[in-house]
Each structure stands twice: as C-alpha cells, then as structure tokens.
Design a protein around this motif. Structure first.
Motif, PDB file in Angstrom:
ATOM      1  N   GLU A  42      20.892  -8.424   0.916  1.00 37.86           N
ATOM      2  CA  GLU A  42      21.062  -7.644  -0.302  1.00 37.86           C
ATOM      3  C   GLU A  42      22.272  -8.096  -1.123  1.00 37.86           C
ATOM      4  O   GLU A  42      23.322  -8.428  -0.593  1.00 37.86           O
ATOM      5  N   ASN A  43      22.071  -8.085  -2.431  1.00 37.64           N
ATOM      6  CA  ASN A  43      23.142  -8.363  -3.393  1.00 37.64           C
ATOM      7  C   ASN A  43      22.879  -7.476  -4.604  1.00 37.64           C
ATOM      8  O   ASN A  43      22.284  -7.902  -5.594  1.00 37.64           O
ATOM      9  N   ASP A  44      23.296  -6.213  -4.502  1.00 37.59           N
ATOM     10  CA  ASP A  44      22.933  -5.254  -5.542  1.00 37.59           C
ATOM     11  C   ASP A  44      23.583  -5.579  -6.883  1.00 37.59           C
ATOM     12  O   ASP A  44      23.121  -5.130  -7.937  1.00 37.59           O
ATOM     13  N   ALA A  45      24.652  -6.379  -6.897  1.00 37.58           N
ATOM     14  CA  ALA A  45      25.308  -6.747  -8.148  1.00 37.58           C
ATOM     15  C   ALA A  45      24.397  -7.567  -9.054  1.00 37.58           C
ATOM     16  O   ALA A  45      24.572  -7.575 -10.284  1.00 37.58           O
ATOM     17  N   VAL A  46      23.414  -8.264  -8.469  1.00 36.32           N
ATOM     18  CA  VAL A  46      22.488  -9.071  -9.263  1.00 36.32           C
ATOM     19  C   VAL A  46      21.063  -8.529  -9.182  1.00 36.32           C
ATOM     20  O   VAL A  46      20.104  -9.215  -9.533  1.00 36.32           O
ATOM     21  N   GLY A  47      20.915  -7.288  -8.713  1.00 36.53           N
ATOM     22  CA  GLY A  47      19.599  -6.668  -8.695  1.00 36.53           C
ATOM     23  C   GLY A  47      18.695  -7.129  -7.578  1.00 36.53           C
ATOM     24  O   GLY A  47      17.468  -7.055  -7.698  1.00 36.53           O
ATOM     25  N   LEU A  48      19.275  -7.573  -6.459  1.00 39.63           N
ATOM     26  CA  LEU A  48      18.495  -7.954  -5.284  1.00 39.63           C
ATOM     27  C   LEU A  48      18.725  -6.914  -4.195  1.00 39.63           C
ATOM     28  O   LEU A  48      19.822  -6.814  -3.640  1.00 39.63           O
ATOM     29  N   LEU A  49      17.702  -6.118  -3.892  1.00 36.00           N
ATOM     30  CA  LEU A  49      17.786  -5.095  -2.869  1.00 36.00           C
ATOM     31  C   LEU A  49      16.847  -5.434  -1.720  1.00 36.00           C
ATOM     32  O   LEU A  49      15.786  -6.047  -1.927  1.00 36.00           O
ATOM     33  N   THR A  50      17.234  -5.053  -0.515  1.00 35.96           N
ATOM     34  CA  THR A  50      16.423  -5.336   0.669  1.00 35.96           C
ATOM     35  C   THR A  50      16.208  -4.053   1.458  1.00 35.96           C
ATOM     36  O   THR A  50      16.929  -3.062   1.305  1.00 35.96           O
ATOM     37  N   TYR A  51      15.209  -4.093   2.334  1.00 38.15           N
ATOM     38  CA  TYR A  51      14.875  -2.915   3.138  1.00 38.15           C
ATOM     39  C   TYR A  51      14.469  -3.329   4.545  1.00 38.15           C
ATOM     40  O   TYR A  51      14.006  -4.460   4.769  1.00 38.15           O
ATOM     41  N   THR A  52      14.642  -2.400   5.475  1.00 37.97           N
ATOM     42  CA  THR A  52      14.243  -2.626   6.864  1.00 37.97           C
ATOM     43  C   THR A  52      13.283  -1.561   7.359  1.00 37.97           C
ATOM     44  O   THR A  52      12.821  -1.629   8.495  1.00 37.97           O
ATOM     45  N   SER A  53      12.990  -0.543   6.522  1.00 40.87           N
ATOM     46  CA  SER A  53      12.078   0.543   6.913  1.00 40.87           C
ATOM     47  C   SER A  53      11.365   1.033   5.666  1.00 40.87           C
ATOM     48  O   SER A  53      11.800   0.757   4.531  1.00 40.87           O
ATOM     49  N   GLN A  54      10.306   1.806   5.850  1.00 41.54           N
ATOM     50  CA  GLN A  54       9.594   2.312   4.687  1.00 41.54           C
ATOM     51  C   GLN A  54      10.398   3.383   3.959  1.00 41.54           C
ATOM     52  O   GLN A  54      10.264   3.532   2.742  1.00 41.54           O
ATOM     53  N   GLU A  58      13.624   3.199   3.503  1.00 37.88           N
ATOM     54  CA  GLU A  58      14.485   2.377   2.643  1.00 37.88           C
ATOM     55  C   GLU A  58      13.686   1.762   1.510  1.00 37.88           C
ATOM     56  O   GLU A  58      14.172   1.643   0.380  1.00 37.88           O
ATOM     57  N   LEU A  59      12.471   1.345   1.814  1.00 40.94           N
ATOM     58  CA  LEU A  59      11.611   0.733   0.809  1.00 40.94           C
ATOM     59  C   LEU A  59      11.404   1.704  -0.359  1.00 40.94           C
ATOM     60  O   LEU A  59      11.517   1.321  -1.535  1.00 40.94           O
ATOM     61  N   HIS A  60      11.123   2.959  -0.045  1.00 49.66           N
ATOM     62  CA  HIS A  60      10.914   3.968  -1.080  1.00 49.66           C
ATOM     63  C   HIS A  60      12.182   4.162  -1.912  1.00 49.66           C
ATOM     64  O   HIS A  60      12.153   4.176  -3.151  1.00 49.66           O
ATOM     65  N   THR A  61      13.315   4.312  -1.239  1.00 54.69           N
ATOM     66  CA  THR A  61      14.589   4.553  -1.929  1.00 54.69           C
ATOM     67  C   THR A  61      14.974   3.389  -2.824  1.00 54.69           C
ATOM     68  O   THR A  61      15.374   3.572  -3.994  1.00 54.69           O
ATOM     69  N   LYS A  62      14.857   2.170  -2.304  1.00 49.99           N
ATOM     70  CA  LYS A  62      15.280   1.000  -3.068  1.00 49.99           C
ATOM     71  C   LYS A  62      14.337   0.737  -4.258  1.00 49.99           C
ATOM     72  O   LYS A  62      14.794   0.318  -5.328  1.00 49.99           O
ATOM     73  N   PHE A  63      13.050   0.992  -4.072  1.00 46.48           N
ATOM     74  CA  PHE A  63      12.120   0.808  -5.188  1.00 46.48           C
ATOM     75  C   PHE A  63      12.466   1.777  -6.317  1.00 46.48           C
ATOM     76  O   PHE A  63      12.482   1.399  -7.494  1.00 46.48           O
ATOM     77  N   ALA A  64      12.759   3.028  -5.958  1.00 43.49           N
ATOM     78  CA  ALA A  64      13.121   4.016  -6.966  1.00 43.49           C
ATOM     79  C   ALA A  64      14.387   3.604  -7.711  1.00 43.49           C
ATOM     80  O   ALA A  64      14.517   3.837  -8.924  1.00 43.49           O
ATOM     81  N   MET A  65      15.335   2.994  -7.009  1.00 37.80           N
ATOM     82  CA  MET A  65      16.568   2.531  -7.654  1.00 37.80           C
ATOM     83  C   MET A  65      16.270   1.438  -8.675  1.00 37.80           C
ATOM     84  O   MET A  65      16.803   1.446  -9.797  1.00 37.80           O
ATOM     85  N   LEU A  66      15.431   0.478  -8.301  1.00 38.68           N
ATOM     86  CA  LEU A  66      15.122  -0.616  -9.220  1.00 38.68           C
ATOM     87  C   LEU A  66      14.250  -0.164 -10.378  1.00 38.68           C
ATOM     88  O   LEU A  66      14.300  -0.746 -11.469  1.00 38.68           O
ATOM     89  N   ALA A  67      13.468   0.875 -10.172  1.00 36.57           N
ATOM     90  CA  ALA A  67      12.518   1.319 -11.191  1.00 36.57           C
ATOM     91  C   ALA A  67      13.194   1.791 -12.466  1.00 36.57           C
ATOM     92  O   ALA A  67      12.580   1.787 -13.543  1.00 36.57           O
ATOM     93  N   VAL A  68      14.443   2.180 -12.373  1.00 32.30           N
ATOM     94  CA  VAL A  68      15.131   2.716 -13.553  1.00 32.30           C
ATOM     95  C   VAL A  68      15.928   1.653 -14.304  1.00 32.30           C
ATOM     96  O   VAL A  68      16.520   1.954 -15.334  1.00 32.30           O
ATOM     97  N   ALA A  69      15.935   0.437 -13.814  1.00 30.18           N
ATOM     98  CA  ALA A  69      16.748  -0.627 -14.433  1.00 30.18           C
ATOM     99  C   ALA A  69      15.898  -1.858 -14.702  1.00 30.18           C
ATOM    100  O   ALA A  69      15.484  -2.542 -13.771  1.00 30.18           O
ATOM    101  N   ARG A 105       0.833  -1.202   0.000  1.00 37.67           N
ATOM    102  CA  ARG A 105       0.000   0.000   0.000  1.00 37.67           C
ATOM    103  C   ARG A 105       0.873   1.261   0.000  1.00 37.67           C
ATOM    104  O   ARG A 105       0.593   2.238  -0.711  1.00 37.67           O
ATOM    105  N   PHE A 106       1.938   1.248   0.806  1.00 34.48           N
ATOM    106  CA  PHE A 106       2.852   2.380   0.865  1.00 34.48           C
ATOM    107  C   PHE A 106       3.461   2.666  -0.507  1.00 34.48           C
ATOM    108  O   PHE A 106       3.508   3.815  -0.971  1.00 34.48           O
ATOM    109  N   LEU A 107       3.944   1.620  -1.179  1.00 38.95           N
ATOM    110  CA  LEU A 107       4.538   1.801  -2.505  1.00 38.95           C
ATOM    111  C   LEU A 107       3.515   2.306  -3.507  1.00 38.95           C
ATOM    112  O   LEU A 107       3.820   3.172  -4.347  1.00 38.95           O
TER     113      LEU A 107
END
Length: 350
Positions: free
Chosen positions: A296-308, A310-321, A209-211
């Motif tokens: 997390e393993n950002d080299a293979v496109g696996l990102l993790t989060y522990t807070s909302q 972080e969730l927002h930031t990491k989603f934005a990072m993946l959204a462009v790739a 819902r947050f995303l």
C-alpha cells in the motif's frame, strides 16, 4: 553511444492483445538506434489444433520475420509439439537467427533456453518474470542462470526465490508504463471499476463478485479473454472481452478505480503487474490484493487488502476520490524509458 545487436527470447509475442515487458524494452532500445530482435515462444501445431493459438499469432507465424514501426525485428516460430514438452526447440530457433552473435541477449522464457543461446551471446542476462518452483521450466531456468552473466528480476520476491549467491550480479527492475499511451483526463468519470488482464487462475473472481454485491450502483468492467468466468455473475459485472493496448487510455479515462484482485497461487507472490502503473498513469485509484510485491501507498492512491472486510473499506475510500493525479508521479518514475536505460546500463556493466 555504442550501437548493439540485441536479442530478446520472450514468453509472449507482440501480435496479441497483451503487451509484456520484453515488448516495451525492445521498442525503447530500438528507438535508441540499437538493432533489436524479439523471438517468442513457438506456436505449435498442437496448440492450433486445440484452438489455443490466437489468429494474430498464427498469421505472424506464416509471415516469418517482420519489422515493426519501432524497427524491432519480430519472429513467432512454429513447432509441431509445444516447447514445454520437447527438447531442441531453442537450438533450432537460435540456428535460424540472422545474427552470428548478439552483443546482448535477454532471456525471460526458460523454454527458449539452450547452451546455444550462450554461444550466440557475448553478454547474457536472464530476466525472470515469474516463479518456477518445479518442472521443466525450473530445470531450464537453473541452467540459464548457471551460464548467464547477470540476472534482472521483475520483483524482490522473484529474485529471492532464485537463491542466487551474493557474488552473482543481479538487479530488481519491476515492470513499468509507456507514458505516451496514457494521460490523466479531467472530464467526468463514471462509477466504474475496471480490470484489464488475464482471467486465469491468478484472477480472484470472488473478490469482484463481493464488490459488485456490496456496491450495486457501480459497474465492474472486466477486460480480458473470456471463457472461464463463473456462472451467474451479478448484472453489474460486465465482461468486455479483450481490449487493444492503444484503447486502454480511453477505458481508464472513463473509469475511477483500477482493480488487481489476485488469488493466492504461488506465482502471484512475485508478480509485477504492468497494469499497476498503467492504472496510475491513467488517473485511476488502484485497489489490489496485498502481496510481497504490491504494498500500500495511500499517498499515490494505491490501496491494498488482505480480507473482504478490508476490500469493502478500501473500495469505499477510493470511490470518493477520482481522478487520482497523485498516482501519475509514481507512474512517471516507472516509465519504460527510464527502465530501459537501467536495463542497458546493467547489461553493459557485466
């Protein structure tokens, strides 16, 4: 190659939408020429009356033993009372099996444990996939471990929580991916984030819902049996219902991000989600709650989060790739084909 008779005593049958580790192991070992039998948790009369049994499972009960396209022999037993509420279910099932004794037996459903399983098995491996801290499952799990020749856990956390002695043969073998079902497509991908799986207490609706609120131009497609979803979800969250396993590649090929939003229930600490490698095999970037098992393993496109935040930031990072071809390499290293070889070598060494 030595041809083995192999028995899987599993929590889930192969006839519903979800495929679990025992289904993949059974298929891979049968393809190698072994005689493989797969028995799942009984479908009880009470479950049928309460509407908690799928129509495919009920049909499978009526048909008895069935052999699939991989030459795996399947049985979905029936019972009056759920296996978790009554003793003796496992004994009745074991006595009905066509083999007098199996070369190798793998048990991942504690409710199917009994001492007769030990008698029917030359080599017995307990294969825990979840954490059981209390109750009947914990007691039966302890009994199974005491009589097993070895233990294969799906994560370090699941193995750690068992409290095994150092002398007990053990192996950590996370869930994998069937690469035959997934291929990275190079076509245009929509601004879609997808989740496929169970929608129970392990799934964190609040994060989705947050995303959806933060990224209103994205669509969030949720695949899984519905009925317990929150009311008044944002319009860009779409509940798609259950999806057949064979259709997952098409779903992933049209999406950009695979989601694993997990609650803090204890069982999630040890989960080894099959969707992790399936997302990667399908070319998705993956965004997951951080757990002891999923790091997390950002080299293979696996990102993790522990807070909302972080969730927002990491989603934005993946959204462009997208797509995520680097993730395919990790998926290849975790194929069910390779894991079946590891499982068999471990069992044969006991």
């Amino acid at each position: 190659m030595t041809r083995h008779s192999i028995l899987f005593l599993s929590h889930s049958n192969v006839f519903e939408h979800f495929k679990v580790g025992s289904h993949h192991y059974a298929a891979e070992l049968a393809r190698r020429g072994h005689d493989v039998f797969h028995v799942s948790t009984p479908i009880s009369l009470i479950h049928r009356i309460l509407g908690r049994a799928g129509s495919a499972s009920i049909d499978a009960v009526k048909r008895g033993w069935m052999t699939d396209e991989n030459n795996v022999h399947h049985l979905v037993p029936s019972s009056i009372i759920p296996a978790g509420l009554v003793a003796g279910t496992a004994n009745r099932i074991i006595r009905s099996l066509p083999e007098g004794q199996f070369d190798l037996t793998f048990v991942d459903q504690p409710l199917l444990w009994s001492s007769e399983v030990r008698t029917a098995s030359r080599t017995l491996v307990y294969r825990p996939t979840d954490i059981y801290d209390e109750g009947r499952k914990r007691r039966l799990q302890d009994e199974a471990i005491a009589q097993a020749d070895g233990v294969v856990a799906t994560s370090d956390e699941v193995l750690r929580r068992l409290g095994l002695s150092e002398s007990r043969p053990s192996l950590v073998l996370p869930n994998g991916v069937d690469l035959r079902n997934f291929a990275v497509q190079t076509g245009t991908r929509r601004d879609v984030a997808v989740y496929v799986g169970a929608l129970d207490s392990r799934f964190e609706w609040n994060d989705v819902r947050f995303l959806a609120d933060c990224f209103p131009l994205w669509r969030f497609e949720i695949y899984g049996p519905t009925g317990n979803e929150p009311a008044d979800l944002p319009a860009n969250i779409q509940l798609k219902g259950a999806v057949d396993y064979d259709d997952l590649n098409a779903v992933f090929s049209a999406s950009r991000i695979g989601l694993l939003p997990l609650t803090d229930v204890p069982v999630n600490a040890g989960r080894s989600p099959m969707k992790l490698y399936e997302y990667l095999a399908g070319g998705l970037g993956v965004l997951s709650t951080s757990t002891p098992t999923i790091q997390e393993n950002d080299a293979v496109g696996l990102l993790t989060y522990t807070s909302q935040d972080e969730l927002h930031t990491k989603f934005a990072m993946l959204a462009v790739a997208a797509p995520n071809p680097a993730g395919k390499s990790l998926a290849v290293a975790n194929s069910w084909d390779a894991k079946a070889d590891q499982l068999l070598r471990f069992a044969e060494s006991l």
